[in-house]
Design an enzyme around this catalytic site. Structure first.
Site, short mmCIF file in Angstrom:
data_model
loop_
_atom_site.label_atom_id
_atom_site.label_comp_id
_atom_site.label_asym_id
_atom_site.label_seq_id
_atom_site.Cartn_x
_atom_site.Cartn_y
_atom_site.Cartn_z
N THR A 187 -8.58 6.47 -1.75
CA THR A 187 -9.94 5.93 -1.91
C THR A 187 -10.96 7.03 -1.64
O THR A 187 -12.08 6.96 -2.16
CB THR A 187 -10.18 4.76 -0.92
OG1 THR A 187 -9.66 5.13 0.36
CG2 THR A 187 -9.50 3.50 -1.39
N LYS A 196 -8.58 13.86 4.83
CA LYS A 196 -7.67 12.72 4.82
C LYS A 196 -6.67 12.95 5.93
O LYS A 196 -6.64 14.03 6.52
CB LYS A 196 -6.96 12.59 3.48
CG LYS A 196 -6.32 13.91 2.99
CD LYS A 196 -5.66 13.78 1.63
CE LYS A 196 -6.62 13.81 0.47
NZ LYS A 196 -6.54 12.67 -0.39
N ARG A 197 -5.84 11.93 6.22
CA ARG A 197 -4.78 12.15 7.20
C ARG A 197 -3.92 13.35 6.79
O ARG A 197 -3.73 13.59 5.60
CB ARG A 197 -3.90 10.90 7.31
CG ARG A 197 -4.55 9.75 8.05
CD ARG A 197 -4.86 10.09 9.49
NE ARG A 197 -3.68 10.07 10.32
CZ ARG A 197 -3.41 9.10 11.20
NH1 ARG A 197 -4.24 8.11 11.39
NH2 ARG A 197 -2.30 9.13 11.92
N HIS A 224 0.81 -1.23 0.00
CA HIS A 224 0.00 0.00 0.00
C HIS A 224 0.83 1.27 0.00
O HIS A 224 0.27 2.35 0.22
CB HIS A 224 -0.91 0.04 1.23
CG HIS A 224 -1.96 -1.01 1.24
ND1 HIS A 224 -3.25 -0.79 0.79
CD2 HIS A 224 -1.92 -2.29 1.65
CE1 HIS A 224 -3.95 -1.89 0.93
NE2 HIS A 224 -3.17 -2.82 1.45
N LYS A 228 -14.70 8.15 -3.32
CA LYS A 228 -15.94 8.43 -2.57
C LYS A 228 -16.50 9.79 -2.97
O LYS A 228 -17.72 9.95 -3.13
CB LYS A 228 -15.66 8.38 -1.06
CG LYS A 228 -15.29 6.98 -0.59
CD LYS A 228 -14.65 6.96 0.79
CE LYS A 228 -13.94 5.63 1.01
NZ LYS A 228 -13.03 5.63 2.18
N LYS A 237 0.63 14.64 1.19
CA LYS A 237 -0.75 14.88 0.73
C LYS A 237 -0.99 16.38 0.47
O LYS A 237 -1.97 16.77 -0.13
CB LYS A 237 -1.75 14.33 1.75
CG LYS A 237 -1.69 12.81 1.89
CD LYS A 237 -2.66 12.31 2.93
CE LYS A 237 -2.50 10.83 3.25
NZ LYS A 237 -3.14 9.94 2.25
C1 F58 Z 1 -2.98 3.84 2.24
N1 F58 Z 1 -2.04 3.44 3.23
C2 F58 Z 1 -2.35 4.58 1.08
N2 F58 Z 1 -1.44 3.04 5.40
O1 F58 Z 1 -1.63 5.68 1.56
C3 F58 Z 1 -3.45 5.03 0.14
O2 F58 Z 1 -2.92 5.63 -0.99
C4 F58 Z 1 -4.28 3.81 -0.27
O3 F58 Z 1 -5.41 4.22 -0.98
C5 F58 Z 1 -4.75 3.04 0.95
O4 F58 Z 1 -3.66 2.69 1.76
C6 F58 Z 1 -5.48 1.77 0.57
O5 F58 Z 1 -4.73 1.03 -0.32
C7 F58 Z 1 -2.37 3.50 4.53
O6 F58 Z 1 -3.45 3.90 4.88
C8 F58 Z 1 -1.56 3.04 6.73
O7 F58 Z 1 -2.43 3.67 7.31
C9 F58 Z 1 -0.55 2.22 7.49
C10 F58 Z 1 -1.01 1.99 8.89
C11 F58 Z 1 0.02 1.23 9.68
C12 F58 Z 1 1.36 1.81 9.61
C13 F58 Z 1 1.83 2.09 8.23
C14 F58 Z 1 0.81 2.84 7.40
#
Ligand code: F58
Length: 839
Positions: free
Chosen positions: A681, A573-574, A382, A685, A579
């Protein structure tokens, strides 16, 4: 009788439905009475309350239990069918499942939303207030966890036998409060008022070992084996939640694990009067499932996190083996029974753990055990951010999981032999590909373990998968090109359209029939209506009412009162530098300057909305949140501009709050530096709810733009190639600052204290970062972004054109349903088929 669109007069082709969609059909009288009855019974027998004194939470619980009772029937039938048919099952292993509130979604999927609403209204209850009462299980950080939740929804809807395995964190993602513009975190006590959706199964419990040592021995057949003697053992308990599919009888299983002590009291300590010592083990054991790590990118080196990861995979695999052996007493057929998907590397220890179970517990030989493991596992990556690629120091790994480190070494030895055979003498490649990074402190590279131990590796959008192959996992893709795939992410149209946007849902169904609720590609039929003035007017009306609802929500949550007629420009978003929320702010300040200096300028009224959490230790992201608040303070209180520009920050962004935001947005900000966002994602949405996107060619934006058409998407910024070239040529952000007068004025205003009451220190770290390294290249993209925002303003002025583009966005979102993603996983990676559940 053929249905005819009320708008165009075009006949609508529909398929028969098992249950009415929300807003579709008048709820059945007997069913309404049954829901009222169920509610009263649950309030009385489960909660011991009567309506007059019951709290809102009691009433929410009574309704939730009524919904769960209806689920149980499907759930039991589903597990019975799976058990009898010995079905091949998908197991999604994920450290995060960001589920969002259950009640509304369950009612939609049961086809009982309107029935339950009417029943509650007839009982004199505020249905929306009951839905609002639910505290969501925030068992994830962001995109990755939410994606896993959408995938469970689609797996159930497509009637695929599946189990989600995760951790039942006692505290989910923190709550965000804003004090003086700064983020403050408090603990998420989501279980405080009870969780009606789970069934605890104390009899499904496993012992999970940690630490200790290994010793060789000779087994009964004279073969050399290894025994792991853990130094510490923790007991797990299963907590099950049903995941219902949309209007099918399938209800799959989400099994979350909590940790307990094997013995709650150490009686030896207790007897000698050491009360605290006696409960120490209990406290230490329970810590494992206590709290979700709140980082959304870099996660480094924490022993507790390694323990959580192992706890999850050991519970999951022991449980899977238990289930498998119930019907097929042959561990060597494990890969026929299960397709395991590793949601990033957090559960990648599953590779070593399955080897341990097959070798040590079932006495298998290495080669067959390895073949089973590889055929079982699939790995989804991811992220491309180097700091997010997990590694564990060998020392820590050895002390927590000594047996697994031996297995990792052996996997590595055999793997590197294979690499040497393919590339004789290429020592550099060996160093790069090894599961052990020997460059500094020795560490285990979890992504390499995941690649070696899986039969399929995929990225989450076309561009991301290509960059994985080209950069991050280049050597692996050269060695095993056939292992690599792309599965572009998707989102659940049940939650992210039907549940959250009833007005648009109704309009769509009236216009093109209900087929789209099962097959999102059917939205294509809307294209015929995009030029129909009457339909556009209805569309515009729905968007306006949704904007009014969002304006009201912002009014409740903040001190800002947005103009519902303004353009709602939203970035949720975060908070992360890549970002680029601060690029958005550079535009806000640009607009502010223009409005002040040239009140006659063409910019239409805008409300710029932000929401999102920053990782608690990520100071730059927290400072960007502070900057949002400081800019908002100045802009919103300037009478000369505040009717044209407002800025709002909605605190505590989570699934529940997001559901109120997407329907009201006009413009979706997807502005990451090209090559940094794996997919996104939220972008899907927003577009599904009729917002137009302003975005870079990053992640799934690329595919969204292709799908909706370049005319219906606001593109700006450098491509991945541009970024690469610019960096290679030596990127000098200061030159952009010097050359662009408007940009200079914006940066100067941040630096000179315009937004910080004259304080020049507060935002110095941001300014220095932008003028110095500018690692996410905001200044390089600034001009293109601001020009593109001008185009947005222009397009908004031509409301017919805007509405047409909005309709076409929705019409072309079919490919971004998580149902499509799951079909691809089933076909290309898991090789599983639907197993329908009869009535
Ligand atoms: C996200 N990763 C990607 N990681 O940033 C985003 O582009 C993508 O759409 C999404 O995954 C789904 O594929 C993400 O959310 C985390 O939150 C992890 C949590 C645990 C630690 C490392 C990052």
């Amino acid at each position: 009788m053929a249905l005819v669109s009320s708008v165009t007069g075009i006949p609508i082709v529909t398929r028969p439905l098992q249950h009415p969609a929300p807003g579709d059909v008048t709820p059945d009288r007997a069913e309404i009475e049954a829901w009222k009855q169920a509610f009263r019974k649950n309030l009385f027998y489960v909660l011991g309350r009567f309506q007059a004194t019951a709290t809102v939470n009691d009433k929410y619980l009574a309704l939730a239990y009524s919904a769960r009772d209806r689920l149980l029937d499907r759930w039991v039938k589903t597990s019975e069918t799976y058990y009898r048919a010995k079905v091949r099952t998908v197991a999604v292993l994920s450290a995060e499942f960001l589920l969002g509130p259950h009640l509304g979604n369950t009612l939609v999927n049961l086809g009982a939303f309107d029935t339950a609403r009417q029943a509650m209204e007839e009982l004199g209850l505020d249905f929306a207030g009951l839905l609002d009462q639910e505290e969501e299980p925030g068992l994830g950080n962001g995109g990755l966890g939410r994606l896993a939740a959408c995938y469970l929804d689609s797996l159930a809807t497509l009637q695929i036998p599946s189990i989600g395995y995760g951790i039942r964190y006692e505290f989910g993602i923190f709550h965000q409060h804003i004090r003086d513009g700064w983020q403050i975190e408090t603990a998420d006590k989501w279980l405080r008022l009870g969780n009606p959706w789970e069934i605890t199964r104390p009899e499904i419990a496993f012992d999970i070992g940690f630490a200790g040592h290994t010793e060789p021995y000779t087994d009964a057949n004279g073969r050399c084996r290894v025994r792991w003697i853990p130094g510490r053992v923790v007991r797990s308990t299963a907590h099950d939640t049903a995941i219902p599919g949309y209007r099918v009888n399938t209800a799959n299983l989400l099994r979350l694990w909590s940790a307990q002590a094997v013995n709650s009291f150490d009686f030896a300590s207790f007897d000698v009067g050491d009360y605290y010592g006696a409960v120490e083990e209990k406290v230490a054991s329970e810590t494992i499932s206590k709290v979700l790590y709140p980082n959304d990118s870099a996660v480094r080196g924490k022993q507790l996190r390694l323990e959580q990861q192992y706890f999850l995979v050991s519970c999951a695999l022991q449980d899977m083996m238990r289930i498998h052996l119930q019907t097929a007493p042959d561990p060597s057929r494990f890969h026929e029974k299960y397709a395991v998907q590793l949601n990033d590397t957090h559960p990648a220890l599953a590779i070593a753990e399955l080897m341990r179970i097959l070798l040590d517990d079932h006495g298998m030989e290495w080669e067959p055990a390895w073949a089973i493991t590889q055929q079982t596992m699939g790995y989804t990556n991811h992220t491309l951010l180097p700091e997010a690629l997990e590694t564990w120091s060998v020392g820590l790994f050895a002390s927590v999981l000594p047996r697994h480190l031996e297995l990792v070494y052996e996997i590595n030895r055999r793997f590197l032999d294979e690499v040497r055979r393919r590339y004789p003498g290429d020592d550099d490649r060996i160093r790069r590909m090894s599961l052990i990074d020997e460059s500094g402190h020795r560490s285990v590279r979890m992504a390499h373990l995941a690649c070696v131990g899986s039969h399929a590796i995929n990225g989450v959008a076309a561009l991301h998968s290509e960059l994985l192959r080209r950069d991050v996992l280049r050597d692996f893709s050269a060695l095993w090109p056939d292992k690599f795939r792309n599965v572009t992410n998707g989102v659940s149209p049940r939650r992210f359209m039907m549940l959250i946007n009833p007005a648009l849902t109704r309009l769509l169904t009236e216009a093109i029939g209900p087929a789209w609720t099962r097959d999102l590609d059917a939205l294509r039929a809307l294209e015929l209506l995009a030029d129909d003035p009457a339909f556009r007017a209805e569309w515009g009306g729905v968007k306006r009412r949704n904007r009014e609802a969002l304006a009201a929500e912002i009014g409740r949550k903040t001190s800002v009162a947005p103009d519902p007629a303004s353009l709602f420009d939203v970035q949720v978003k975060r908070f992360h530098e890549y970002k680029r929320q601060h690029l958005n702010l550079l535009h806000v300040i640009t607009l502010y300057h223009r409005l002040k200096h040239d009140p006659g300028c063409a910019a239409p009224p805008r409300t710029v909305v932000f929401a999102g959490k920053a990782a608690p230790g990520y100071m730059m992201a927290k400072r960007i949140i502070k900057l949002v608040h400081c800019v908002a303070e100045v802009v919103n209180n300037d009478r000369s501009t505040s009717d044209r520009l407002r800025v709002a920050f909605i605190p505590d962004y989570n699934v529940k709050h997001s559901e109120r935001i997407f329907p009201g947005a006009d413009l979706s900000e997807q502005i990451s530096t090209a090559g940094k966002e794996a997919s996104g994602t939220g972008n899907m949405k927003f577009a599904l709810n009729g917002a137009l996107t302003i975005g870079t060619l990053d992640g799934a934006n690329v595919e969204i733009r292709e799908a909706v058409g370049a005319d219906n998407f606001f593109l700006f910024g450098m491509t991945v190639e541009d970024v690469r070239r610019r960096l290679a040529a030596g990127y000098r952000p200061y030159e952009h600052y010097r050359a662009d007068e408007e940009l200079r004025a914006v940066i100067d205003a941040i630096a000179d204290g315009t937004f910080s009451g004259g304080d020049r220190e507060l935002f110095k770290p941001i300014v220095d970062n932008l003028l110095g390294p500018d690692p996410f290249m905001l200044l390089a993209d600034y001009r293109s972004y601001v020009d593109c925002q001008d185009e947005v303003g222009h397009a908004w002025g031509d409301r017919d054109r805007w509405t047409r583009a909005s309709i076409l966005n929705v019409a072309r979102m079919g490919p971004f349903s998580s149902d499509r993603s799951i079909r691809e996983y089933c076909r290309d990676i898991w090789h599983v088929k639907p197993v329908p559940i009869g009535d």
